[in-house]
Design a protein around this motif. Structure first.
Motif, PDB file in Angstrom:
ATOM      1  N   ALA A  47     -13.345  33.690  10.596  1.00 38.97           N
ATOM      2  CA  ALA A  47     -14.328  32.693   9.889  1.00 38.97           C
ATOM      3  C   ALA A  47     -14.827  33.093   8.346  1.00 38.97           C
ATOM      4  CB  ALA A  47     -15.588  32.381  10.772  1.00 38.97           C
ATOM      5  N   ASP A  48     -14.607  34.496   8.205  1.00 39.36           N
ATOM      6  CA  ASP A  48     -14.861  35.009   6.895  1.00 39.36           C
ATOM      7  C   ASP A  48     -13.724  35.121   5.946  1.00 39.36           C
ATOM      8  OD1 ASP A  48     -14.042  37.184   8.434  1.00 39.36           O
ATOM      9  OD2 ASP A  48     -15.878  38.473   7.795  1.00 39.36           O
ATOM     10  N   GLY A  49     -12.496  34.785   6.313  1.00 37.71           N
ATOM     11  CA  GLY A  49     -11.219  34.908   5.669  1.00 37.71           C
ATOM     12  C   GLY A  49     -10.329  35.884   5.805  1.00 37.71           C
ATOM     13  N   HIS A  50     -10.803  36.778   6.705  1.00 39.27           N
ATOM     14  CA  HIS A  50      -9.776  38.046   6.981  1.00 39.27           C
ATOM     15  C   HIS A  50      -8.594  37.648   7.539  1.00 39.27           C
ATOM     16  CE1 HIS A  50     -12.742  41.023   5.422  1.00 39.27           C
ATOM     17  NE2 HIS A  50     -13.534  40.219   5.801  1.00 39.27           N
ATOM     18  N   LEU A  51      -7.467  38.286   7.267  1.00 35.04           N
ATOM     19  CA  LEU A  51      -6.267  38.088   7.966  1.00 35.04           C
ATOM     20  C   LEU A  51      -6.331  38.442   9.305  1.00 35.04           C
ATOM     21  CD1 LEU A  51      -3.328  36.806   7.531  1.00 35.04           C
ATOM     22  CD2 LEU A  51      -2.635  39.202   6.738  1.00 35.04           C
ATOM     23  N   LEU A  52      -5.879  37.861  10.253  1.00 33.20           N
ATOM     24  CA  LEU A  52      -5.627  38.418  11.898  1.00 33.20           C
ATOM     25  C   LEU A  52      -4.485  38.290  12.127  1.00 33.20           C
ATOM     26  CD1 LEU A  52      -8.305  35.890  13.331  1.00 33.20           C
ATOM     27  CD2 LEU A  52      -8.674  38.302  12.573  1.00 33.20           C
ATOM     28  N   GLY A  53      -4.138  39.506  12.838  1.00 36.93           N
ATOM     29  CA  GLY A  53      -2.825  39.654  13.618  1.00 36.93           C
ATOM     30  C   GLY A  53      -2.896  38.648  15.010  1.00 36.93           C
ATOM     31  N   VAL A  54      -1.916  38.051  15.510  1.00 38.46           N
ATOM     32  CA  VAL A  54      -2.168  37.192  16.757  1.00 38.46           C
ATOM     33  C   VAL A  54      -0.877  37.414  17.535  1.00 38.46           C
ATOM     34  CG1 VAL A  54      -2.398  34.932  17.824  1.00 38.46           C
ATOM     35  CG2 VAL A  54      -3.544  35.239  15.635  1.00 38.46           C
ATOM     36  N   MET A  55      -0.921  38.165  18.810  1.00 39.35           N
ATOM     37  CA  MET A  55       0.060  38.478  19.651  1.00 39.35           C
ATOM     38  C   MET A  55      -0.005  37.613  21.015  1.00 39.35           C
ATOM     39  SD  MET A  55       2.897  40.449  18.970  1.00 39.35           S
ATOM     40  CE  MET A  55       2.022  41.499  17.661  1.00 39.35           C
ATOM     41  N   MET A  56       0.946  36.829  21.428  1.00 38.45           N
ATOM     42  CA  MET A  56       1.152  36.430  22.726  1.00 38.45           C
ATOM     43  C   MET A  56       2.090  37.200  23.539  1.00 38.45           C
ATOM     44  SD  MET A  56      -0.518  34.168  24.731  1.00 38.45           S
ATOM     45  CE  MET A  56      -0.221  34.048  26.313  1.00 38.45           C
ATOM     46  N   ILE A  57       1.550  37.907  24.549  1.00 39.64           N
ATOM     47  CA  ILE A  57       2.573  38.771  25.125  1.00 39.64           C
ATOM     48  C   ILE A  57       3.289  38.022  26.362  1.00 39.64           C
ATOM     49  CG2 ILE A  57       3.130  40.925  26.415  1.00 39.64           C
ATOM     50  CD1 ILE A  57       0.007  40.609  23.652  1.00 39.64           C
ATOM     51  N   CYS A  58       4.363  37.916  26.405  1.00 40.23           N
ATOM     52  CA  CYS A  58       4.828  37.104  27.643  1.00 40.23           C
ATOM     53  C   CYS A  58       5.345  37.605  29.006  1.00 40.23           C
ATOM     54  CB  CYS A  58       6.163  36.286  27.006  1.00 40.23           C
ATOM     55  SG  CYS A  58       5.645  35.371  25.488  1.00 40.23           S
ATOM     56  N   GLY A  59       5.392  38.837  28.801  1.00 34.43           N
ATOM     57  CA  GLY A  59       6.061  39.408  29.936  1.00 34.43           C
ATOM     58  C   GLY A  59       5.692  41.152  29.747  1.00 34.43           C
ATOM     59  N   HIS A  60       6.632  41.841  29.444  1.00 32.47           N
ATOM     60  CA  HIS A  60       6.500  43.202  29.159  1.00 32.47           C
ATOM     61  C   HIS A  60       5.667  43.467  28.049  1.00 32.47           C
ATOM     62  CE1 HIS A  60      10.572  42.412  30.628  1.00 32.47           C
ATOM     63  NE2 HIS A  60      10.232  43.732  31.224  1.00 32.47           N
ATOM     64  N   GLN A  61       5.104  44.830  27.947  1.00 36.86           N
ATOM     65  CA  GLN A  61       4.022  45.168  26.976  1.00 36.86           C
ATOM     66  C   GLN A  61       4.466  45.365  25.359  1.00 36.86           C
ATOM     67  OE1 GLN A  61       3.480  49.255  28.620  1.00 36.86           O
ATOM     68  NE2 GLN A  61       4.412  50.094  26.681  1.00 36.86           N
ATOM     69  N   ILE A  62       3.388  45.196  24.682  1.00 41.63           N
ATOM     70  CA  ILE A  62       3.667  45.564  23.136  1.00 41.63           C
ATOM     71  C   ILE A  62       2.901  46.558  22.874  1.00 41.63           C
ATOM     72  CG2 ILE A  62       3.348  44.535  20.712  1.00 41.63           C
ATOM     73  CD1 ILE A  62       5.922  43.296  22.306  1.00 41.63           C
TER      74      ILE A  62
ATOM     75  N   ALA B 284      -5.355  27.619  21.367  1.00 44.75           N
ATOM     76  CA  ALA B 284      -4.916  26.752  22.900  1.00 44.75           C
ATOM     77  C   ALA B 284      -3.542  26.659  23.076  1.00 44.75           C
ATOM     78  CB  ALA B 284      -6.011  25.912  23.187  1.00 44.75           C
ATOM     79  N   ASP B 285      -3.076  25.803  22.007  1.00 47.42           N
ATOM     80  CA  ASP B 285      -1.710  25.504  21.913  1.00 47.42           C
ATOM     81  C   ASP B 285      -0.717  26.479  21.942  1.00 47.42           C
ATOM     82  OD1 ASP B 285      -2.214  23.003  22.192  1.00 47.42           O
ATOM     83  OD2 ASP B 285      -1.866  21.999  20.241  1.00 47.42           O
ATOM     84  N   PHE B 286      -1.192  27.706  21.129  1.00 46.98           N
ATOM     85  CA  PHE B 286      -0.434  28.955  21.101  1.00 46.98           C
ATOM     86  C   PHE B 286      -0.328  29.725  22.185  1.00 46.98           C
ATOM     87  CE2 PHE B 286      -0.191  33.572  19.969  1.00 46.98           C
ATOM     88  CZ  PHE B 286       1.063  33.619  19.160  1.00 46.98           C
ATOM     89  N   LYS B 287      -1.426  29.605  22.827  1.00 48.04           N
ATOM     90  CA  LYS B 287      -1.690  30.354  24.080  1.00 48.04           C
ATOM     91  C   LYS B 287      -0.606  29.525  25.276  1.00 48.04           C
ATOM     92  CE  LYS B 287      -5.105  32.095  25.969  1.00 48.04           C
ATOM     93  NZ  LYS B 287      -6.759  31.887  26.554  1.00 48.04           N
ATOM     94  N   ALA B 288      -0.606  28.307  25.240  1.00 46.92           N
ATOM     95  CA  ALA B 288       0.051  27.409  26.284  1.00 46.92           C
ATOM     96  C   ALA B 288       1.535  27.466  26.034  1.00 46.92           C
ATOM     97  CB  ALA B 288      -0.569  25.992  26.202  1.00 46.92           C
ATOM     98  N   LYS B 289       1.912  27.348  24.653  1.00 40.21           N
ATOM     99  CA  LYS B 289       3.382  27.184  24.332  1.00 40.21           C
ATOM    100  C   LYS B 289       4.324  28.312  23.800  1.00 40.21           C
ATOM    101  CE  LYS B 289       2.280  22.319  23.651  1.00 40.21           C
ATOM    102  NZ  LYS B 289       1.793  21.280  22.567  1.00 40.21           N
ATOM    103  N   ALA B 290       3.672  29.148  23.314  1.00 35.24           N
ATOM    104  CA  ALA B 290       4.458  30.338  22.524  1.00 35.24           C
ATOM    105  C   ALA B 290       5.298  30.969  23.532  1.00 35.24           C
ATOM    106  CB  ALA B 290       3.498  31.161  22.014  1.00 35.24           C
ATOM    107  N   CYS B 291       5.271  31.031  24.741  1.00 34.17           N
ATOM    108  CA  CYS B 291       6.039  32.026  25.703  1.00 34.17           C
ATOM    109  C   CYS B 291       7.239  31.012  26.102  1.00 34.17           C
ATOM    110  CB  CYS B 291       5.277  32.635  26.710  1.00 34.17           C
ATOM    111  SG  CYS B 291       4.440  34.088  26.100  1.00 34.17           S
TER     112      CYS B 291
END
Length: 176
Positions: free
Chosen positions: A43-58, A166-173
């Motif tokens: 919300a304050d403009g900071h860059l976020l890393g986003v990771m959707m882990i589909c199976g194994h670990q990261i 929500a779409d990322f969580k649903a479709k990324a994997c």
């Protein structure tokens, strides 16, 4: 009886060995992707890393200057998760300390007209997260709650898209 002394047999043998070596060279270096990396902004403009882990670990993530020459790629930030990330969604700020993360290389200032790539990795190099390439202009078009990531179509084509979390969580994997 088959003999390597005949020219056609020798050519077939050399061709088979060359094909086998080429296959081994290309398949042995590929780390399977089992997660999808994306970026967002807070919300304050900071860059976020986003990771959707589909199976194994990261185990962590790296941001680097994207380029064709792997020897000239410069890391501009790297983070290790305090514990392995397992199936599901993870987000964290890239430009400040984040709970559950250790910056192994603090984020350097990003510059205009530079293309960056962000991806996830495992300590043993057994799996990775697909990467997302972006520029500051791409980042500036993001709004909180939206994620930019590389979507892979059914025929294998990749394209950067921006969707809701929500779409990322649903479709990324779906295509990893």
């Amino acid at each position: 009886m088959w003999s390597l002394t005949s020219r056609p047999a020798f050519r077939r043998f050399v061709g088979a060995v060359a094909a086998g070596l080429a296959l081994a060279a290309t398949s042995g270096c590929t780390v399977p992707a089992d997660a999808v990396a994306g970026i967002s902004v807070s919300a304050d403009g900071h860059l976020l890393g986003v990771m959707m882990i589909c199976g194994h670990q990261i185990d962590g993530a790296t941001l680097y200057v994207d380029g064709d020459d792997v020897n000239k790629q410069v890391t501009v930030g790297s983070w290790a998760a305090d514990r392995p990330l397992t199936q599901g969604l993870a987000t964290w700020t890239l430009d400040s300390p984040a709970a559950g993360w250790t910056a192994t290389r603090s984020l350097a200032p990003l510059t205009a007209k530079t293309t960056y790539a962000f991806y996830g990795w495992t300590k043993d190099n057994s799996h990775s997260a697909s990467s997302i390439s972006f520029t500051l202009a791409d980042r500036d078009q993001l709004t909180p709650g939206k994620v930019r990531y590389d979507s892979v179509s059914d025929n294998g084509d990749e394209s950067a898209i921006t969707v809701s979390i929500a779409d990322f969580k649903a479709k990324a994997c779906q295509n990893t």
